[in-house]
Design an enzyme around this catalytic site. Structure first.
Site, mmCIF file in Angstrom:
data_model
loop_
_atom_site.group_PDB
_atom_site.id
_atom_site.type_symbol
_atom_site.label_atom_id
_atom_site.label_comp_id
_atom_site.label_asym_id
_atom_site.label_seq_id
_atom_site.Cartn_x
_atom_site.Cartn_y
_atom_site.Cartn_z
ATOM 1 N N TYR B 14 4.001 12.584 23.424
ATOM 2 C CA TYR B 14 3.179 12.280 22.263
ATOM 3 C C TYR B 14 1.838 12.933 22.558
ATOM 4 O O TYR B 14 1.234 12.643 23.599
ATOM 5 C CB TYR B 14 2.929 10.781 22.089
ATOM 6 C CG TYR B 14 4.154 9.908 22.036
ATOM 7 C CD1 TYR B 14 5.308 10.325 21.395
ATOM 8 C CD2 TYR B 14 4.133 8.639 22.613
ATOM 9 C CE1 TYR B 14 6.421 9.504 21.341
ATOM 10 C CE2 TYR B 14 5.239 7.814 22.561
ATOM 11 C CZ TYR B 14 6.386 8.250 21.929
ATOM 12 O OH TYR B 14 7.471 7.426 21.882
ATOM 13 N N CYS B 17 -1.060 10.636 23.765
ATOM 14 C CA CYS B 17 -0.851 9.657 24.838
ATOM 15 C C CYS B 17 -1.554 10.139 26.102
ATOM 16 O O CYS B 17 -1.425 11.296 26.502
ATOM 17 C CB CYS B 17 0.650 9.466 25.063
ATOM 18 S SG CYS B 17 1.191 9.442 26.781
ATOM 19 N N PHE B 19 -1.117 9.648 29.268
ATOM 20 C CA PHE B 19 -0.271 10.107 30.375
ATOM 21 C C PHE B 19 0.236 11.530 30.120
ATOM 22 O O PHE B 19 0.348 12.337 31.043
ATOM 23 C CB PHE B 19 0.893 9.136 30.592
ATOM 24 C CG PHE B 19 0.443 7.760 30.998
ATOM 25 C CD1 PHE B 19 -0.066 7.541 32.267
ATOM 26 C CD2 PHE B 19 0.497 6.696 30.109
ATOM 27 C CE1 PHE B 19 -0.502 6.276 32.655
ATOM 28 C CE2 PHE B 19 0.066 5.426 30.487
ATOM 29 C CZ PHE B 19 -0.434 5.216 31.758
ATOM 30 N N CYS B 20 0.525 11.820 28.840
ATOM 31 C CA CYS B 20 0.959 13.170 28.484
ATOM 32 C C CYS B 20 -0.201 14.150 28.613
ATOM 33 O O CYS B 20 -0.032 15.277 29.086
ATOM 34 C CB CYS B 20 1.504 13.186 27.058
ATOM 35 S SG CYS B 20 2.887 12.048 26.822
#
Lengths: 279, 279
Positions: B14, B17, B19-20
Protein backbone atom coordinates in the site's frame (compact mmCIF):
# COMPACT_ATOMS: atom_id res chain seq x y z
CA UNK A 1 38.74 -25.56 24.36
CA UNK A 2 37.12 -24.93 27.73
CA UNK A 3 38.38 -21.89 29.52
CA UNK A 4 39.50 -23.78 32.59
CA UNK A 5 39.81 -21.35 35.44
CA UNK A 6 39.69 -18.34 33.15
CA UNK A 7 35.96 -17.74 33.46
CA UNK A 8 34.68 -17.11 36.97
CA UNK A 9 30.93 -17.44 37.10
CA UNK A 10 28.40 -16.57 39.79
CA UNK A 11 24.74 -17.39 39.25
CA UNK A 12 22.07 -15.45 41.14
CA UNK A 13 18.97 -17.57 41.14
CA UNK A 14 15.83 -18.97 42.64
CA UNK A 15 16.50 -22.66 42.53
CA UNK A 16 12.99 -23.59 41.44
CA UNK A 17 12.64 -20.97 38.70
CA UNK A 18 12.62 -22.57 35.23
CA UNK A 19 14.78 -19.86 33.67
CA UNK A 20 17.44 -20.40 36.32
CA UNK A 21 17.20 -24.15 35.90
CA UNK A 22 17.83 -23.70 32.17
CA UNK A 23 21.05 -21.81 32.85
CA UNK A 24 22.24 -24.44 35.32
CA UNK A 25 21.50 -27.23 32.84
CA UNK A 26 23.56 -25.37 30.25
CA UNK A 27 26.50 -24.66 32.56
CA UNK A 28 26.49 -28.17 34.01
CA UNK A 29 26.38 -29.83 30.62
CA UNK A 30 29.33 -27.75 29.44
CA UNK A 31 31.29 -28.54 32.57
CA UNK A 32 31.61 -24.90 33.55
CA UNK A 33 32.06 -24.41 37.29
CA UNK A 34 30.02 -21.65 38.92
CA UNK A 35 29.05 -20.39 42.31
CA UNK A 36 25.41 -20.11 43.22
CA UNK A 37 23.87 -17.28 45.19
CA UNK A 38 20.35 -18.24 46.16
CA UNK A 39 18.24 -15.10 46.21
CA UNK A 40 15.62 -14.50 48.87
CA UNK A 41 12.51 -13.89 46.76
CA UNK A 42 10.90 -11.61 49.33
CA UNK A 43 13.64 -9.05 49.98
CA UNK A 44 15.97 -9.82 47.06
CA UNK A 45 18.84 -8.20 48.95
CA UNK A 46 21.32 -10.41 47.11
CA UNK A 47 20.67 -8.63 43.81
CA UNK A 48 20.45 -5.11 45.23
CA UNK A 49 23.61 -4.30 43.26
CA UNK A 50 21.73 -4.73 40.00
CA UNK A 51 19.29 -2.37 38.31
CA UNK A 52 17.97 -5.40 36.43
CA UNK A 53 15.61 -6.88 39.00
CA UNK A 54 15.03 -10.40 37.75
CA UNK A 55 16.83 -13.70 38.08
CA UNK A 56 18.82 -15.36 36.67
CA UNK A 57 21.73 -12.95 36.65
CA UNK A 58 25.15 -14.30 35.80
CA UNK A 59 28.27 -12.44 36.88
CA UNK A 60 31.10 -13.48 34.63
CA UNK A 61 34.69 -12.58 35.17
CA UNK A 62 36.88 -13.20 32.15
CA UNK A 63 39.40 -10.50 32.91
CA UNK A 64 36.95 -7.81 33.95
CA UNK A 65 33.61 -8.36 35.71
CA UNK A 66 30.54 -8.44 33.55
CA UNK A 67 26.84 -8.81 34.31
CA UNK A 68 24.72 -10.96 32.02
CA UNK A 69 20.94 -10.77 32.24
CA UNK A 70 18.20 -12.96 30.76
CA UNK A 71 18.60 -16.73 30.69
CA UNK A 72 18.69 -17.04 26.90
CA UNK A 73 21.17 -14.20 26.49
CA UNK A 74 23.37 -15.83 29.14
CA UNK A 75 23.26 -19.13 27.28
CA UNK A 76 23.83 -17.67 23.80
CA UNK A 77 26.65 -15.40 24.94
CA UNK A 78 28.54 -18.04 26.92
CA UNK A 79 28.06 -20.63 24.18
CA UNK A 80 29.36 -18.18 21.58
CA UNK A 81 32.32 -17.49 23.84
CA UNK A 82 33.08 -21.20 24.19
CA UNK A 83 32.94 -21.83 20.45
CA UNK A 84 34.65 -18.67 19.27
CA UNK A 85 37.45 -16.91 21.05
CA UNK A 86 37.66 -14.13 18.48
CA UNK A 87 35.76 -11.68 20.65
CA UNK A 88 35.86 -10.89 24.33
CA UNK A 89 32.81 -11.90 26.33
CA UNK A 90 32.05 -8.21 26.73
CA UNK A 91 31.94 -7.70 22.98
CA UNK A 92 29.80 -10.78 22.54
CA UNK A 93 27.31 -9.55 25.13
CA UNK A 94 27.05 -6.24 23.28
CA UNK A 95 25.54 -8.15 20.34
CA UNK A 96 22.51 -8.92 22.53
CA UNK A 97 21.50 -5.42 23.52
CA UNK A 98 18.46 -4.78 25.68
CA UNK A 99 15.95 -2.64 23.84
CA UNK A 100 13.03 -0.97 25.54
CA UNK A 101 9.92 -1.48 23.54
CA UNK A 102 6.19 -1.05 23.90
CA UNK A 103 3.89 -4.02 23.43
CA UNK A 104 0.69 -3.85 21.41
CA UNK A 105 -1.02 -3.41 24.77
CA UNK A 106 1.04 -0.35 25.62
CA UNK A 107 3.18 -2.06 28.24
CA UNK A 108 6.83 -1.08 28.32
CA UNK A 109 9.09 -4.12 28.25
CA UNK A 110 12.79 -4.82 27.91
CA UNK A 111 13.66 -7.21 25.12
CA UNK A 112 17.03 -8.60 24.20
CA UNK A 113 17.77 -8.69 20.49
CA UNK A 114 19.11 -11.79 18.71
CA UNK A 115 18.88 -13.80 21.88
CA UNK A 116 18.62 -17.23 20.27
CA UNK A 117 21.41 -16.58 17.78
CA UNK A 118 25.02 -17.62 18.30
CA UNK A 119 27.47 -15.03 16.99
CA UNK A 120 29.65 -17.30 14.88
CA UNK A 121 31.57 -16.87 11.68
CA UNK A 122 31.17 -19.26 8.78
CA UNK A 123 33.78 -21.77 9.94
CA UNK A 124 32.49 -21.85 13.50
CA UNK A 125 28.93 -22.18 12.25
CA UNK A 126 29.87 -25.26 10.24
CA UNK A 127 31.49 -26.75 13.30
CA UNK A 128 28.43 -26.28 15.52
CA UNK A 129 25.72 -26.72 12.90
CA UNK A 130 26.79 -29.12 10.13
CA UNK A 131 23.52 -28.36 8.34
CA UNK A 132 21.84 -24.94 8.36
CA UNK A 133 18.39 -26.30 9.13
CA UNK A 134 19.41 -27.48 12.58
CA UNK A 135 20.41 -23.96 13.54
CA UNK A 136 16.95 -22.64 12.80
CA UNK A 137 15.35 -25.66 14.45
CA UNK A 138 17.32 -25.07 17.63
CA UNK A 139 16.35 -21.42 17.66
CA UNK A 140 12.64 -22.14 17.22
CA UNK A 141 12.49 -24.66 20.01
CA UNK A 142 14.51 -22.52 22.40
CA UNK A 143 11.98 -19.78 21.84
CA UNK A 144 9.15 -22.26 22.28
CA UNK A 145 10.58 -23.31 25.63
CA UNK A 146 10.70 -19.68 26.78
CA UNK A 147 7.42 -18.46 25.33
CA UNK A 148 5.17 -21.47 25.64
CA UNK A 149 6.50 -24.36 27.69
CA UNK A 150 7.30 -22.27 30.80
CA UNK A 151 3.75 -20.95 30.86
CA UNK A 152 2.48 -24.47 31.44
CA UNK A 153 4.45 -24.92 34.65
CA UNK A 154 2.54 -22.70 37.10
CA UNK A 155 -0.96 -23.74 36.02
CA UNK A 156 0.13 -27.37 36.43
CA UNK A 157 2.01 -27.25 39.71
CA UNK A 158 -0.63 -25.06 41.41
CA UNK A 159 -3.54 -26.87 39.79
CA UNK A 160 -5.30 -27.95 42.99
CA UNK A 161 -4.98 -26.54 46.53
CA UNK A 162 -3.14 -29.70 47.52
CA UNK A 163 -0.68 -29.39 44.65
CA UNK A 164 -0.19 -25.69 45.36
CA UNK A 165 0.72 -26.52 48.95
CA UNK A 166 3.11 -29.26 47.88
CA UNK A 167 4.73 -26.89 45.38
CA UNK A 168 5.27 -24.21 47.97
CA UNK A 169 6.55 -26.70 50.46
CA UNK A 170 9.15 -27.61 47.84
CA UNK A 171 9.90 -23.98 46.92
CA UNK A 172 10.41 -23.02 50.56
CA UNK A 173 12.53 -26.09 51.24
CA UNK A 174 14.78 -25.51 48.23
CA UNK A 175 14.79 -21.71 48.27
CA UNK A 176 16.23 -19.15 50.64
CA UNK A 177 13.67 -18.11 53.25
CA UNK A 178 13.82 -17.11 56.90
CA UNK A 179 11.93 -19.47 59.25
CA UNK A 180 8.93 -17.20 59.67
CA UNK A 181 9.10 -16.04 56.08
CA UNK A 182 9.05 -19.64 54.95
CA UNK A 183 5.98 -20.49 56.99
CA UNK A 184 4.27 -17.37 55.74
CA UNK A 185 5.35 -17.93 52.14
CA UNK A 186 4.20 -21.52 52.17
CA UNK A 187 0.60 -20.93 53.14
CA UNK A 188 -0.01 -17.45 51.77
CA UNK A 189 1.99 -18.26 48.64
CA UNK A 190 0.12 -21.48 47.99
CA UNK A 191 -3.26 -19.79 48.26
CA UNK A 192 -2.16 -16.83 46.15
CA UNK A 193 -0.57 -18.93 43.44
CA UNK A 194 -3.56 -21.25 43.28
CA UNK A 195 -5.62 -18.25 42.20
CA UNK A 196 -2.90 -16.61 40.11
CA UNK A 197 -2.46 -19.86 38.21
CA UNK A 198 -6.15 -19.78 37.28
CA UNK A 199 -5.64 -16.35 35.80
CA UNK A 200 -2.53 -17.49 33.93
CA UNK A 201 -4.48 -20.46 32.63
CA UNK A 202 -7.06 -18.11 31.20
CA UNK A 203 -4.52 -15.68 29.80
CA UNK A 204 -2.68 -18.41 27.96
CA UNK A 205 -5.95 -19.99 26.89
CA UNK A 206 -5.20 -23.36 28.42
CA UNK A 207 -7.74 -26.13 28.63
CA UNK A 208 -9.83 -26.78 31.71
CA UNK A 209 -7.55 -29.66 32.56
CA UNK A 210 -4.16 -28.02 32.21
CA UNK A 211 -2.47 -31.41 32.22
CA UNK A 212 -3.77 -31.88 28.69
CA UNK A 213 -1.79 -28.86 27.50
CA UNK A 214 1.31 -30.07 29.29
CA UNK A 215 1.05 -33.54 27.76
CA UNK A 216 0.41 -32.11 24.32
CA UNK A 217 3.41 -29.78 24.52
CA UNK A 218 5.72 -32.48 25.81
CA UNK A 219 4.64 -34.97 23.16
CA UNK A 220 5.08 -32.31 20.51
CA UNK A 221 8.65 -31.90 21.67
CA UNK A 222 9.28 -35.66 21.67
CA UNK A 223 7.89 -35.86 18.16
CA UNK A 224 10.13 -33.02 17.01
CA UNK A 225 13.17 -34.87 18.32
CA UNK A 226 11.92 -37.90 16.45
CA UNK A 227 13.11 -41.47 16.57
CA UNK A 228 16.26 -41.14 14.49
CA UNK A 229 18.35 -39.22 16.97
CA UNK A 230 19.04 -39.31 20.68
CA UNK A 231 18.61 -35.57 21.11
CA UNK A 232 17.49 -32.69 18.94
CA UNK A 233 21.20 -31.95 18.74
CA UNK A 234 21.92 -35.47 17.42
CA UNK A 235 24.20 -37.57 19.58
CA UNK A 236 24.60 -34.71 22.03
CA UNK A 237 22.01 -32.26 23.33
CA UNK A 238 21.87 -28.86 21.69
CA UNK A 239 20.65 -25.66 23.33
CA UNK A 240 17.02 -26.57 22.67
CA UNK A 241 17.40 -29.92 24.47
CA UNK A 242 19.02 -28.14 27.39
CA UNK A 243 16.29 -25.50 27.51
CA UNK A 244 13.39 -27.96 27.47
CA UNK A 245 15.08 -30.18 30.04
CA UNK A 246 15.86 -27.18 32.24
CA UNK A 247 12.25 -26.06 32.21
CA UNK A 248 10.68 -29.47 32.82
CA UNK A 249 12.98 -30.47 35.63
CA UNK A 250 11.69 -27.79 38.01
CA UNK A 251 8.59 -29.97 38.38
CA UNK A 252 10.58 -32.94 39.69
CA UNK A 253 9.10 -34.35 42.88
CA UNK A 254 5.69 -32.87 42.17
CA UNK A 255 2.53 -34.58 41.01
CA UNK A 256 2.64 -32.82 37.65
CA UNK A 257 6.03 -34.33 36.93
CA UNK A 258 4.96 -37.87 37.79
CA UNK A 259 1.81 -37.47 35.69
CA UNK A 260 3.90 -36.24 32.78
CA UNK A 261 6.20 -39.25 33.01
CA UNK A 262 3.26 -41.64 32.97
CA UNK A 263 1.11 -39.96 30.33
CA UNK A 264 3.66 -38.85 27.73
CA UNK A 265 6.56 -40.32 25.79
CA UNK A 266 9.13 -38.04 27.38
CA UNK A 267 10.86 -40.55 29.64
CA UNK A 268 13.55 -42.03 27.33
CA UNK A 269 14.73 -38.59 26.21
CA UNK A 270 14.52 -37.21 29.73
CA UNK A 271 16.65 -40.03 31.10
CA UNK A 272 19.25 -39.51 28.40
CA UNK A 273 19.37 -35.84 29.37
CA UNK A 274 19.89 -36.73 33.02
CA UNK A 275 22.71 -39.05 32.08
CA UNK A 276 24.66 -36.61 29.90
CA UNK A 277 24.26 -33.79 32.39
CA UNK A 278 25.26 -35.78 35.45
CA UNK A 279 28.07 -37.62 33.65
CA UNK B 1 29.01 -4.53 -6.01
CA UNK B 2 25.37 -4.08 -6.98
CA UNK B 3 23.75 -7.06 -8.59
CA UNK B 4 22.76 -5.22 -11.74
CA UNK B 5 20.02 -7.14 -13.44
CA UNK B 6 20.62 -10.24 -11.36
CA UNK B 7 18.03 -9.47 -8.71
CA UNK B 8 14.47 -9.07 -9.97
CA UNK B 9 12.32 -7.46 -7.32
CA UNK B 10 8.57 -6.97 -7.06
CA UNK B 11 7.13 -5.04 -4.13
CA UNK B 12 3.52 -5.63 -3.08
CA UNK B 13 2.45 -2.61 -1.12
CA UNK B 14 0.00 0.00 0.00
CA UNK B 15 1.73 3.17 -1.03
CA UNK B 16 0.82 5.07 2.13
CA UNK B 17 1.76 2.33 4.60
CA UNK B 18 4.86 3.26 6.63
CA UNK B 19 6.35 -0.24 6.49
CA UNK B 20 6.09 -0.22 2.69
CA UNK B 21 7.56 3.26 2.54
CA UNK B 22 10.53 2.04 4.59
CA UNK B 23 11.24 -0.70 2.07
CA UNK B 24 11.00 1.72 -0.86
CA UNK B 25 13.36 4.16 0.86
CA UNK B 26 15.83 1.32 1.33
CA UNK B 27 15.58 0.02 -2.24
CA UNK B 28 15.71 3.51 -3.75
CA UNK B 29 18.71 4.54 -1.72
CA UNK B 30 20.59 1.42 -2.80
CA UNK B 31 19.67 1.98 -6.42
CA UNK B 32 17.89 -1.35 -6.72
CA UNK B 33 15.22 -1.35 -9.41
CA UNK B 34 11.89 -2.95 -8.52
CA UNK B 35 8.39 -3.25 -9.81
CA UNK B 36 5.51 -2.12 -7.66
CA UNK B 37 2.20 -3.90 -7.35
CA UNK B 38 -0.23 -1.66 -5.53
CA UNK B 39 -2.58 -3.84 -3.49
CA UNK B 40 -6.26 -3.08 -3.19
CA UNK B 41 -6.70 -2.92 0.59
CA UNK B 42 -10.31 -4.06 0.47
CA UNK B 43 -10.09 -7.27 -1.57
CA UNK B 44 -6.31 -7.81 -1.52
CA UNK B 45 -6.61 -9.99 -4.61
CA UNK B 46 -3.06 -9.09 -5.61
CA UNK B 47 -1.60 -11.05 -2.68
CA UNK B 48 -3.99 -14.00 -2.87
CA UNK B 49 -0.97 -16.15 -3.79
CA UNK B 50 0.50 -15.63 -0.34
CA UNK B 51 -0.47 -17.23 2.95
CA UNK B 52 1.20 -14.28 4.66
CA UNK B 53 -1.57 -11.69 4.49
CA UNK B 54 0.23 -8.43 5.17
CA UNK B 55 2.15 -5.94 3.09
CA UNK B 56 4.91 -5.31 2.26
CA UNK B 57 5.79 -8.54 0.51
CA UNK B 58 8.87 -8.59 -1.69
CA UNK B 59 9.23 -11.20 -4.39
CA UNK B 60 12.90 -11.58 -5.19
CA UNK B 61 14.27 -13.55 -8.06
CA UNK B 62 17.98 -14.21 -7.80
CA UNK B 63 17.96 -17.46 -9.73
CA UNK B 64 14.85 -18.94 -8.17
CA UNK B 65 11.81 -17.01 -6.93
CA UNK B 66 11.65 -16.22 -3.25
CA UNK B 67 9.07 -14.50 -1.08
CA UNK B 68 10.27 -12.13 1.64
CA UNK B 69 7.85 -10.99 4.33
CA UNK B 70 8.11 -8.26 6.97
CA UNK B 71 9.69 -4.91 6.12
CA UNK B 72 12.64 -5.26 8.47
CA UNK B 73 13.42 -8.80 7.36
CA UNK B 74 13.28 -7.63 3.74
CA UNK B 75 15.73 -4.83 4.50
CA UNK B 76 18.13 -6.93 6.59
CA UNK B 77 18.14 -9.81 4.12
CA UNK B 78 18.68 -7.71 1.00
CA UNK B 79 21.31 -5.57 2.73
CA UNK B 80 23.15 -8.71 3.87
CA UNK B 81 22.96 -10.00 0.31
CA UNK B 82 24.40 -6.77 -1.07
CA UNK B 83 27.30 -6.73 1.36
CA UNK B 84 28.09 -10.42 1.38
CA UNK B 85 27.79 -12.74 -1.57
CA UNK B 86 28.86 -15.79 0.40
CA UNK B 87 25.32 -17.06 0.78
CA UNK B 88 22.38 -17.24 -1.56
CA UNK B 89 19.48 -14.95 -0.77
CA UNK B 90 17.48 -18.03 0.12
CA UNK B 91 20.02 -19.07 2.73
CA UNK B 92 20.16 -15.55 4.11
CA UNK B 93 16.38 -15.42 4.46
CA UNK B 94 16.47 -18.70 6.40
CA UNK B 95 18.41 -16.87 9.13
CA UNK B 96 15.31 -14.77 9.80
CA UNK B 97 12.79 -17.51 10.47
CA UNK B 98 9.21 -16.71 11.41
CA UNK B 99 8.38 -18.13 14.81
CA UNK B 100 4.86 -18.40 16.13
CA UNK B 101 4.70 -17.19 19.65
CA UNK B 102 2.13 -16.26 22.24
CA UNK B 103 2.15 -12.80 23.78
CA UNK B 104 1.72 -12.19 27.49
CA UNK B 105 -1.91 -11.49 26.64
CA UNK B 106 -2.37 -14.90 25.05
CA UNK B 107 -2.48 -13.61 21.48
CA UNK B 108 -0.75 -15.75 18.88
CA UNK B 109 1.66 -13.72 16.78
CA UNK B 110 4.29 -14.39 14.15
CA UNK B 111 7.68 -12.91 14.94
CA UNK B 112 10.78 -12.92 12.83
CA UNK B 113 13.98 -13.69 14.68
CA UNK B 114 17.14 -11.57 14.35
CA UNK B 115 15.34 -9.12 12.12
CA UNK B 116 17.57 -6.12 12.81
CA UNK B 117 20.80 -8.06 12.49
CA UNK B 118 22.86 -8.27 9.31
CA UNK B 119 24.36 -11.71 8.78
CA UNK B 120 27.97 -10.67 8.16
CA UNK B 121 31.30 -12.25 8.91
CA UNK B 122 34.03 -10.36 10.71
CA UNK B 123 35.55 -8.75 7.62
CA UNK B 124 32.20 -7.67 6.23
CA UNK B 125 31.17 -6.35 9.63
CA UNK B 126 34.25 -4.13 9.76
CA UNK B 127 33.44 -2.82 6.31
CA UNK B 128 29.86 -1.86 7.20
CA UNK B 129 30.39 -0.94 10.85
CA UNK B 130 33.87 0.47 11.47
CA UNK B 131 33.04 0.61 15.19
CA UNK B 132 30.89 -1.98 16.97
CA UNK B 133 28.79 0.59 18.79
CA UNK B 134 27.24 1.87 15.59
CA UNK B 135 25.90 -1.57 14.80
CA UNK B 136 23.98 -1.73 18.06
CA UNK B 137 22.87 1.88 17.67
CA UNK B 138 21.46 1.17 14.23
CA UNK B 139 19.62 -1.87 15.52
CA UNK B 140 18.05 -0.01 18.44
CA UNK B 141 16.75 2.83 16.31
CA UNK B 142 15.42 0.53 13.61
CA UNK B 143 13.44 -1.23 16.29
CA UNK B 144 12.34 2.10 17.70
CA UNK B 145 11.04 3.13 14.28
CA UNK B 146 9.01 -0.09 14.03
CA UNK B 147 7.78 -0.33 17.60
CA UNK B 148 7.27 3.28 18.58
CA UNK B 149 7.51 5.81 15.78
CA UNK B 150 4.97 4.10 13.51
CA UNK B 151 2.42 4.11 16.31
CA UNK B 152 2.45 7.89 16.30
CA UNK B 153 1.36 8.14 12.67
CA UNK B 154 -2.31 7.12 12.85
CA UNK B 155 -3.18 9.11 15.97
CA UNK B 156 -1.62 12.16 14.31
CA UNK B 157 -3.00 11.94 10.80
CA UNK B 158 -6.53 11.07 12.01
CA UNK B 159 -6.39 13.49 14.93
CA UNK B 160 -9.42 15.59 13.97
CA UNK B 161 -12.32 14.73 11.65
CA UNK B 162 -10.93 17.21 9.14
CA UNK B 163 -7.49 15.61 9.23
CA UNK B 164 -8.99 12.13 9.00
CA UNK B 165 -10.84 13.16 5.86
CA UNK B 166 -7.72 14.71 4.34
CA UNK B 167 -5.75 11.56 5.15
CA UNK B 168 -8.28 9.30 3.50
CA UNK B 169 -8.52 11.58 0.52
CA UNK B 170 -4.77 11.12 0.15
CA UNK B 171 -4.90 7.35 0.78
CA UNK B 172 -7.62 6.86 -1.81
CA UNK B 173 -5.84 9.09 -4.32
CA UNK B 174 -2.52 7.30 -3.93
CA UNK B 175 -3.84 3.79 -3.36
CA UNK B 176 -5.64 1.31 -5.55
CA UNK B 177 -9.40 1.63 -5.19
CA UNK B 178 -12.36 1.23 -7.52
CA UNK B 179 -14.40 4.42 -8.03
CA UNK B 180 -17.22 3.42 -5.70
CA UNK B 181 -14.85 1.71 -3.31
CA UNK B 182 -12.83 4.89 -3.12
CA UNK B 183 -15.82 7.04 -2.31
CA UNK B 184 -16.95 4.55 0.28
CA UNK B 185 -13.46 4.13 1.74
CA UNK B 186 -12.92 7.85 1.99
CA UNK B 187 -15.93 8.68 4.12
CA UNK B 188 -16.44 5.46 6.03
CA UNK B 189 -12.69 5.02 6.46
CA UNK B 190 -12.19 8.55 7.75
CA UNK B 191 -14.93 8.17 10.35
CA UNK B 192 -13.74 4.73 11.39
CA UNK B 193 -10.08 5.70 11.64
CA UNK B 194 -10.91 8.84 13.58
CA UNK B 195 -12.32 6.60 16.29
CA UNK B 196 -9.76 3.82 15.91
CA UNK B 197 -6.99 6.38 16.30
CA UNK B 198 -8.45 7.42 19.65
CA UNK B 199 -8.23 3.83 20.79
CA UNK B 200 -4.67 3.53 19.52
CA UNK B 201 -3.82 6.73 21.33
CA UNK B 202 -5.05 5.23 24.56
CA UNK B 203 -3.39 1.88 23.97
CA UNK B 204 -0.03 3.48 23.37
CA UNK B 205 -0.59 5.89 26.23
CA UNK B 206 -0.14 9.00 24.14
CA UNK B 207 -0.82 12.47 25.43
CA UNK B 208 -4.08 14.28 24.86
CA UNK B 209 -2.41 16.30 22.16
CA UNK B 210 -0.75 13.56 20.14
CA UNK B 211 1.38 16.13 18.33
CA UNK B 212 3.40 16.45 21.53
CA UNK B 213 4.39 12.79 21.32
CA UNK B 214 5.28 13.13 17.66
CA UNK B 215 7.44 16.19 18.30
CA UNK B 216 9.13 14.54 21.23
CA UNK B 217 9.92 11.39 19.27
CA UNK B 218 11.23 13.30 16.28
CA UNK B 219 13.41 15.56 18.41
CA UNK B 220 14.72 12.53 20.24
CA UNK B 221 15.79 11.11 16.91
CA UNK B 222 17.43 14.38 15.84
CA UNK B 223 19.30 14.49 19.12
CA UNK B 224 20.48 10.90 18.67
CA UNK B 225 21.89 11.77 15.26
CA UNK B 226 23.59 14.72 16.92
CA UNK B 227 25.42 17.63 15.39
CA UNK B 228 28.66 15.92 14.46
CA UNK B 229 27.37 13.82 11.61
CA UNK B 230 25.06 14.26 8.67
CA UNK B 231 23.22 11.01 9.30
CA UNK B 232 23.19 8.38 12.02
CA UNK B 233 25.24 6.41 9.51
CA UNK B 234 27.84 9.19 9.28
CA UNK B 235 28.27 10.71 5.84
CA UNK B 236 25.71 8.31 4.41
CA UNK B 237 22.41 7.12 5.88
CA UNK B 238 22.39 3.77 7.60
CA UNK B 239 19.38 1.48 7.95
CA UNK B 240 18.07 3.47 10.92
CA UNK B 241 18.11 6.73 8.92
CA UNK B 242 16.27 5.00 6.11
CA UNK B 243 13.70 3.51 8.48
CA UNK B 244 12.90 6.77 10.25
CA UNK B 245 12.73 8.64 6.96
CA UNK B 246 10.53 5.96 5.43
CA UNK B 247 8.07 6.15 8.30
CA UNK B 248 7.88 9.93 8.52
CA UNK B 249 7.47 10.53 4.83
CA UNK B 250 4.05 8.86 4.66
CA UNK B 251 2.72 11.99 6.36
CA UNK B 252 3.92 14.27 3.56
CA UNK B 253 1.18 16.60 2.34
CA UNK B 254 -0.77 16.26 5.57
CA UNK B 255 -1.16 18.75 8.39
CA UNK B 256 0.80 16.54 10.79
CA UNK B 257 3.81 16.67 8.49
CA UNK B 258 3.76 20.44 8.16
CA UNK B 259 3.35 20.83 11.92
CA UNK B 260 6.30 18.51 12.47
CA UNK B 261 8.48 20.55 10.14
CA UNK B 262 7.63 23.76 11.96
CA UNK B 263 7.76 22.52 15.54
CA UNK B 264 10.78 20.21 15.52
CA UNK B 265 14.40 20.28 14.40
CA UNK B 266 13.94 17.54 11.82
CA UNK B 267 14.12 19.63 8.67
CA UNK B 268 17.88 19.71 7.95
CA UNK B 269 18.23 15.94 8.36
CA UNK B 270 15.03 15.30 6.43
CA UNK B 271 16.22 17.40 3.51
CA UNK B 272 19.54 15.60 3.44
CA UNK B 273 17.64 12.31 3.30
CA UNK B 274 15.53 13.53 0.40
CA UNK B 275 18.66 14.57 -1.46
CA UNK B 276 20.56 11.29 -1.08
CA UNK B 277 17.53 9.21 -1.95
CA UNK B 278 16.51 11.19 -5.02
CA UNK B 279 20.06 11.59 -6.30
Amino acid sequence: QLPVGSLQLTLYQYKTCPFCSKVRAFLDYHGLPYEIVEVNPIMRKEIKFSSYRKVPILLANAGSPLQLNDSSVIISAIKTYLVSRRNSLEEIVSFYPPVKTVTEQGKEVLEYENKYWLMLDEKETKRVYPVKEVRVEEMKWRKWADDWLVHLISPNVYRTPKEALASFDYIVREGKFGTLEGLFAKYVGAVAMFFVSKRLKKRHQLRDDVREDLYEAVNKWVKAVGTNRLFMGGNQPNLADLAVYGVLRVMEGLEAFDDMMVHTNIQPWYQRMEEVIEK
